[in-house]
Design a protein around this motif. Sequence first.
Motif, short mmCIF file in Angstrom:
data_model
loop_
_atom_site.label_atom_id
_atom_site.label_comp_id
_atom_site.label_asym_id
_atom_site.label_seq_id
_atom_site.Cartn_x
_atom_site.Cartn_y
_atom_site.Cartn_z
N LEU A 1 0.83 -1.21 0.00
CA LEU A 1 0.00 0.00 0.00
C LEU A 1 0.86 1.25 0.00
N ASP B 1 1.59 3.39 -2.27
CA ASP B 1 0.98 4.55 -2.91
C ASP B 1 -0.27 5.01 -2.17
N GLN B 2 -0.68 4.27 -1.13
CA GLN B 2 -1.85 4.64 -0.34
C GLN B 2 -1.48 4.78 1.13
N ARG C 1 -1.41 7.18 3.04
CA ARG C 1 -2.30 8.02 3.85
C ARG C 1 -3.43 7.19 4.48
N ARG C 2 -3.82 6.10 3.82
CA ARG C 2 -4.84 5.22 4.40
C ARG C 2 -4.32 4.57 5.68
#
Length: 438
Positions: free
Chosen positions: A64, A66-67, A69-70
């Motif tokens: 994750l 690239d994600q 922030r999640r």
Amino acid sequence: MLSAPSLSIPASPPVGVAAFQNLLDELGPVFARRSTHQLFIALACGLVLAERATVTGMAAAAGLGDQWRRACWFFASTAWDVDHLGLAVARLAVRHLLTGDEPLVVAVDGTFLARWGKKVAACFWAYNGAAQGGKKIGYGTTWVVAALVVRLPFCPSPVALPILFRRWRGKGTDSQPALAAQMLTLLAQAFPDRRVHGVGDAAFHGPQLADLPTNADHTTRLPANAVLCGPAPPRTGKRGRPAKKGPRLGRPAQIAADPTLNWVDAVADMYGTRTAVTIAVCPVLWYGSFGDLPGQLVLVRMAGSEKIVDLALFSLDVAASALTLVERYAWRWAIEPCNATGKQVIGVGDAATRTVRSVERCLPFAFLVQTLMIVWFSLGGNPAASVARRRLLSPWYRTKATPAPADIKLALRDELIANRIKAVAADHRDAQNSASAA
């Protein structure tokens, strides 16, 4: 030229990722949304795979990157409760590792996490027992951890599984014994059909630990300056308030020097070995900490010791034998290597989070993944393979016979990596077939 020793690693049983996935799936009801549960699963696997247990490190290891922030959002804003998650993990551990109506032995201890940076939340100067030098003080966060202590078939000593957590907020707030009492009360309410035995070192005593549910009790080591009294005398029938405590007996060393005390030889299972001890027990009140609640004083002398008393215990469990209380207190030690494992192997404290809510979630999250990892290994891991592998990689461990937490983490990481490689290989073949068909 020296040749490397020839060691063969036994084949592992087919446990794989499925067992770990099943454990994580059972925690679904804790989370308000399915997407939050899936993110929890991804980050739990990322924690096992990551080199450093930072939030972005877990996200990157879980695929994750690239994600990321999640991942930050999971700790800072999502709807889930640390206590609910801890109790759910406790139920898993009890169901898989305890039998029948076996009681819960819960060790409580304080631990300090050093932190750096002006913007890191919830930090202040506090006592740090692991600090180098004479000044045992550090800047960071202080936690009280409650760990379920169990026996595993592949370990000679009991193992502590952290399940509940409280952050100590400093002077003027709930003390560490009060926080321990809160967690023991939660566990006693969550397991009303089981007995809950709390165990703590000499710092964990006080009136809060006297006010536990009826199915819970507490055992602690007595400070050298603790003053004990005899049980309350019977009512005289005269006017006035009846006496709440008996005559002053003195400090543990003074009581141990009493020639009328009955000392009995025994062999106690302490710290993974059978130890010859001499034990004396008598009913007492520790009025300064537990009021007029009846308790037992257990005095222990080690074989060959020249001290008057080597260990003095006070327990609210008046039904247990003295030998049982000595062995139960010895189980408390398991939480010390448990805390060290969390910091050194799992990476508890690596996450440099900057909000109070994320700070109060990152440490419990990492410790609970540690518990799930050990439960997973106990369900079908291969201790012989883990030990042989460690001795192959580190041949100086000539007498190593049991897997360490680092070996358990390595076994789970290998399973996760193997599962990921298989998934990628399958997708790659499907993509080639689709391309040829087109």
